[in-house]
Design a protein around this motif. Structure first.
Motif, PDB file in Angstrom:
ATOM      1  N   ASP A 138       0.804  -1.221   0.000  1.00  0.00           N
ATOM      2  CA  ASP A 138       0.000   0.000   0.000  1.00  0.00           C
ATOM      3  C   ASP A 138       0.831   1.261   0.000  1.00  0.00           C
ATOM      4  N   ALA A 139       2.025   1.237   0.594  1.00  0.00           N
ATOM      5  CA  ALA A 139       2.792   2.465   0.767  1.00  0.00           C
ATOM      6  C   ALA A 139       3.885   2.650  -0.269  1.00  0.00           C
ATOM      7  N   ASP A 140       3.923   1.808  -1.336  1.00  0.00           N
ATOM      8  CA  ASP A 140       5.016   1.894  -2.295  1.00  0.00           C
ATOM      9  C   ASP A 140       5.107   3.254  -2.947  1.00  0.00           C
ATOM     10  N   GLY A 141       3.977   3.939  -3.101  1.00  0.00           N
ATOM     11  CA  GLY A 141       4.005   5.224  -3.770  1.00  0.00           C
ATOM     12  C   GLY A 141       3.968   6.413  -2.844  1.00  0.00           C
ATOM     13  N   GLY A 142       4.078   6.218  -1.536  1.00  0.00           N
ATOM     14  CA  GLY A 142       3.971   7.319  -0.590  1.00  0.00           C
ATOM     15  C   GLY A 142       4.909   7.145   0.579  1.00  0.00           C
ATOM     16  N   PRO A 143       4.817   8.047   1.552  1.00  0.00           N
ATOM     17  CA  PRO A 143       5.723   7.978   2.705  1.00  0.00           C
ATOM     18  C   PRO A 143       5.497   6.721   3.540  1.00  0.00           C
ATOM     19  N   VAL A 144       6.544   6.314   4.242  1.00  0.00           N
ATOM     20  CA  VAL A 144       6.529   5.108   5.072  1.00  0.00           C
ATOM     21  C   VAL A 144       7.093   5.460   6.445  1.00  0.00           C
ATOM     22  N   ALA A 145       6.470   4.933   7.491  1.00  0.00           N
ATOM     23  CA  ALA A 145       7.017   5.021   8.839  1.00  0.00           C
ATOM     24  C   ALA A 145       7.511   3.635   9.238  1.00  0.00           C
ATOM     25  N   VAL A 146       8.650   3.604   9.922  1.00  0.00           N
ATOM     26  CA  VAL A 146       9.263   2.329  10.323  1.00  0.00           C
ATOM     27  C   VAL A 146       9.550   2.364  11.815  1.00  0.00           C
ATOM     28  N   LEU A 147       9.182   1.299  12.502  1.00  0.00           N
ATOM     29  CA  LEU A 147       9.518   1.115  13.909  1.00  0.00           C
ATOM     30  C   LEU A 147      10.404  -0.113  14.028  1.00  0.00           C
ATOM     31  N   THR A 148      11.592   0.053  14.601  1.00  0.00           N
ATOM     32  CA  THR A 148      12.456  -1.076  14.933  1.00  0.00           C
ATOM     33  C   THR A 148      12.672  -1.062  16.433  1.00  0.00           C
ATOM     34  N   ARG A 149      12.480  -2.211  17.059  1.00  0.00           N
ATOM     35  CA  ARG A 149      12.559  -2.273  18.524  1.00  0.00           C
ATOM     36  C   ARG A 149      13.273  -3.546  18.941  1.00  0.00           C
ATOM     37  N   ALA A 150      14.101  -3.463  19.995  1.00  0.00           N
ATOM     38  CA  ALA A 150      14.853  -4.638  20.424  1.00  0.00           C
ATOM     39  C   ALA A 150      15.074  -4.626  21.922  1.00  0.00           C
ATOM     40  N   SER A 151      15.070  -5.830  22.519  1.00  0.00           N
ATOM     41  CA  SER A 151      15.575  -6.047  23.868  1.00  0.00           C
ATOM     42  C   SER A 151      16.985  -6.600  23.716  1.00  0.00           C
ATOM     43  N   ILE A 152      17.974  -5.862  24.204  1.00  0.00           N
ATOM     44  CA  ILE A 152      19.370  -6.198  23.976  1.00  0.00           C
ATOM     45  C   ILE A 152      19.865  -7.081  25.126  1.00  0.00           C
ATOM     46  N   ARG A 153      20.506  -8.173  24.796  1.00  0.00           N
ATOM     47  CA  ARG A 153      21.055  -9.053  25.832  1.00  0.00           C
ATOM     48  C   ARG A 153      22.158  -8.318  26.591  1.00  0.00           C
ATOM     49  N   PRO A 154      22.203  -8.430  27.915  1.00  0.00           N
ATOM     50  CA  PRO A 154      23.241  -7.735  28.691  1.00  0.00           C
ATOM     51  C   PRO A 154      24.651  -8.006  28.186  1.00  0.00           C
ATOM     52  N   SER A 155      24.909  -9.223  27.757  1.00  0.00           N
ATOM     53  CA  SER A 155      26.250  -9.575  27.292  1.00  0.00           C
ATOM     54  C   SER A 155      26.602  -8.939  25.952  1.00  0.00           C
ATOM     55  N   GLU A 194      12.095   2.050  26.367  1.00  0.00           N
ATOM     56  CA  GLU A 194      11.347   1.809  27.601  1.00  0.00           C
ATOM     57  C   GLU A 194      12.267   1.833  28.815  1.00  0.00           C
ATOM     58  N   TRP A 195      13.400   1.180  28.704  1.00  0.00           N
ATOM     59  CA  TRP A 195      14.380   1.088  29.790  1.00  0.00           C
ATOM     60  C   TRP A 195      15.691   1.676  29.312  1.00  0.00           C
ATOM     61  N   PRO A 196      16.438   2.295  30.205  1.00  0.00           N
ATOM     62  CA  PRO A 196      17.782   2.748  29.820  1.00  0.00           C
ATOM     63  C   PRO A 196      18.617   1.567  29.329  1.00  0.00           C
ATOM     64  N   LEU A 197      19.277   1.766  28.211  1.00  0.00           N
ATOM     65  CA  LEU A 197      20.252   0.837  27.643  1.00  0.00           C
ATOM     66  C   LEU A 197      19.644  -0.404  27.008  1.00  0.00           C
ATOM     67  N   ALA A 198      18.806  -1.168  27.714  1.00  0.00           N
ATOM     68  CA  ALA A 198      18.511  -2.534  27.291  1.00  0.00           C
ATOM     69  C   ALA A 198      17.275  -2.690  26.404  1.00  0.00           C
ATOM     70  N   ARG A 199      16.322  -1.790  26.461  1.00  0.00           N
ATOM     71  CA  ARG A 199      15.111  -1.910  25.638  1.00  0.00           C
ATOM     72  C   ARG A 199      14.973  -0.636  24.824  1.00  0.00           C
ATOM     73  N   GLN A 200      15.358  -0.728  23.573  1.00  0.00           N
ATOM     74  CA  GLN A 200      15.504   0.450  22.736  1.00  0.00           C
ATOM     75  C   GLN A 200      14.728   0.295  21.427  1.00  0.00           C
ATOM     76  N   ALA A 201      14.421   1.439  20.800  1.00  0.00           N
ATOM     77  CA  ALA A 201      13.684   1.434  19.541  1.00  0.00           C
ATOM     78  C   ALA A 201      14.065   2.656  18.715  1.00  0.00           C
ATOM     79  N   THR A 202      13.776   2.583  17.428  1.00  0.00           N
ATOM     80  CA  THR A 202      13.936   3.724  16.533  1.00  0.00           C
ATOM     81  C   THR A 202      12.646   3.896  15.746  1.00  0.00           C
ATOM     82  N   PHE A 203      12.136   5.133  15.719  1.00  0.00           N
ATOM     83  CA  PHE A 203      10.985   5.463  14.881  1.00  0.00           C
ATOM     84  C   PHE A 203      11.491   6.391  13.790  1.00  0.00           C
ATOM     85  N   SER A 204      11.231   6.042  12.535  1.00  0.00           N
ATOM     86  CA  SER A 204      11.736   6.842  11.424  1.00  0.00           C
ATOM     87  C   SER A 204      10.680   7.025  10.346  1.00  0.00           C
ATOM     88  N   LEU A 205      10.819   8.122   9.603  1.00  0.00           N
ATOM     89  CA  LEU A 205       9.923   8.460   8.499  1.00  0.00           C
ATOM     90  C   LEU A 205      10.730   8.514   7.209  1.00  0.00           C
TER      91      LEU A 205
END
Length: 255
Positions: free
Chosen positions: A124-141, A171-182
């Protein structure tokens, strides 16, 4: 930029306050949001200083990612919720966008809040703007390796042709992070994800070295953007706003 949607939608709200003590509002807002009709998923998120997931925090800027049963429920929240009323009264700057889910993979807290919503709509969005959310829980190690990779990805995002705006949230410092982009269009997203060698190497390392215990990637068609993000609406050039301020008259004095 304006449009309308039917059925379940998502929204992203980016709020900047004058006072770094605004983080206290997260404690006040959680029970209010939990009681909000039609709000089926929500995450209150802190903001980083970079374009992607980063170590530096901006204590004056906060975000809400929400999934709504219907557009009517979002409209009611913006018109009557004390949370939205505070945004109107106290925020130095606020920006928001309505999001039609297109595709999703992975999970957030054990569920995928978007996956079934985007079935059959991946083009649906091939011809228009796209929003992307990437989110991860990072392992302490893997925290050290992850944050060593962040500056290069941040620089790529800032320089990438077709990236309209990007912010790191978490959500949490360091370990639970995300990026929202347009992005200008889906082709620009693919170009960033697959053609740049440095970014592809980071993606490869996350898989090969098991950086994440949980991750989510979601793509949306953005519409109904309002307000400003660092002084401008990044989706503004793509179409006129043409809507009244959805925050509307305050529902009463802010909390």
């Amino acid at each position: 930029m304006t449009a309308t949607s039917t059925g379940t939608i998502a929204s992203f709200h980016l709020i900047r306050y004058a006072d770094p003590g605004a983080m206290r509002y997260t404690a006040f807002d959680r029970p209010v949001l939990a009681r909000t009709p039609g709000l089926v998923f929500r995450r209150l998120l802190g903001s980083g200083r970079g374009a992607s997931m980063s170590l530096g925090a901006d204590l004056r800027r906060w975000a809400l990612l929400a999934v709504w049963r219907s557009e009517r429920d979002l409209d009611a929240f913006l018109a009557r919720s004390p949370v939205a009323a505070r945004w109107r009264h106290q925020a130095l700057e606020r920006w928001q966008v309505r999001l039609a889910p297109l595709a999703s993979r992975g999970s957030w807290g054990g569920i995928d809040p978007f996956g079934p919503l985007g079935a059959g709509r991946s083009g649906d969005a091939d011809g228009g703007p796209v929003a992307v959310l990437t989110r991860a829980s990072i392992r302490p190690s893997r925290l050290v390796a992850f944050y060593r990779s962040v500056p290069a990805v941040d620089a790529l995002l800032r320089e990438q042709d077709g990236c309209l705006a990007s912010v790191g949230v978490g959500e949490w410092p360091l370990a639970r992070q995300a990026t929202f982009s347009l992005w200008r269009d889906a082709a620009a997203v693919r170009d960033f994800a697959y053609r740049d060698g440095a970014h592809r190497r980071v993606i490869g390392r996350t898989r090969d070295e098991g950086w994440y215990s949980e991750e989510l990637f979601a793509r949306f068609a953005p519409y109904g953007s309002e307000g400003t993000w660092d002084g401008t609406d990044p989706l503004g050039p793509l179409g006129p706003l043409g809507r009244a301020d959805p925050l509307g008259p305050a529902a009463g004095p802010p909390p």
